[in-house]
Design a protein around this motif. Structure first.
Motif, short mmCIF file in Angstrom:
data_model
loop_
_atom_site.label_atom_id
_atom_site.label_comp_id
_atom_site.label_asym_id
_atom_site.label_seq_id
_atom_site.Cartn_x
_atom_site.Cartn_y
_atom_site.Cartn_z
N TRP A 80 54.58 40.02 0.30
CA TRP A 80 55.98 39.66 0.48
C TRP A 80 56.11 38.32 1.18
N TYR A 81 55.29 38.08 2.19
CA TYR A 81 55.33 36.83 2.94
C TYR A 81 55.07 35.63 2.02
N GLU A 82 54.08 35.73 1.16
CA GLU A 82 53.78 34.63 0.23
C GLU A 82 54.97 34.34 -0.68
N ALA A 136 57.35 50.44 7.50
CA ALA A 136 57.80 50.34 6.12
C ALA A 136 56.81 49.64 5.21
N MET A 137 55.99 48.76 5.76
CA MET A 137 55.03 47.97 4.97
C MET A 137 53.70 47.91 5.70
N ASP A 138 52.63 48.08 4.94
CA ASP A 138 51.33 47.83 5.55
C ASP A 138 51.02 46.34 5.42
N GLN A 139 49.86 45.91 5.90
CA GLN A 139 49.52 44.49 5.91
C GLN A 139 49.42 43.91 4.51
N HIS A 186 50.36 37.62 11.83
CA HIS A 186 51.04 37.33 10.57
C HIS A 186 52.54 37.57 10.73
N HIS A 187 52.91 38.58 11.49
CA HIS A 187 54.31 38.85 11.77
C HIS A 187 54.93 37.69 12.56
N THR A 214 63.78 37.44 -2.39
CA THR A 214 62.51 38.01 -2.87
C THR A 214 62.69 39.35 -3.56
N GLY A 215 63.92 39.85 -3.60
CA GLY A 215 64.17 41.12 -4.27
C GLY A 215 63.83 42.34 -3.42
N LEU A 216 63.68 42.16 -2.13
CA LEU A 216 63.39 43.28 -1.24
C LEU A 216 64.71 43.94 -0.84
N VAL A 217 65.37 44.52 -1.83
CA VAL A 217 66.69 45.11 -1.64
C VAL A 217 66.83 46.39 -2.45
#
Length: 109
Positions: free
Chosen positions: A78-80, A69-72, A12-13, A44-47
């Motif tokens: 976030w990816y979607e 920092a993130m699990d799956q 996925h990464h 995406t607002g990841l800030v």
């Protein structure tokens, strides 16, 4: 007391980096994968917002998407959102189906 998380999926990464390459190849604004990643994090607002030392104006500082920092589950969500933002704002000439096909093809190499 325990914290449970789902380990990250490396495939996925890889799909994310295929997406970043597609953005860089199809965007004048985000012409590198580094710029594409920063743009996606902002879109995406990841800030976190931090005051600029000289002006006090709030500046968006992108957060990490590292494995620590993130699990799956968090990464998949976030990816979607990142793919949706890419289709809507960063490379609107491509639709979701085109992206998915191109990303799957590149990520499978």
């Amino acid at each position: 007391r325990a914290q449970v998380s789902k380990p990250r999926n490396l495939a996925h990464h890889r799909k994310l980096f295929a997406l970043l390459n597609l953005i860089a190849e199809n965007s004048d604004t985000y012409d590198t994968t580094d710029k594409a990643l920063v743009g996606l994090k902002i879109a995406t607002g990841l800030v976190d917002f931090v005051p600029h030392p000289a002006t006090g104006e709030l500046v968006a500082v992108p957060r990490s998407i590292s494995f620590g920092a993130m699990d799956q589950i968090q990464f998949a969500e976030w990816y979607e959102t990142a793919v949706a933002m890419t289709c809507k704002h960063m490379v609107p000439a491509m639709n979701r189906m085109d992206f998915d096909q191109a990303i799957d093809m590149v990520a499978s190499w």
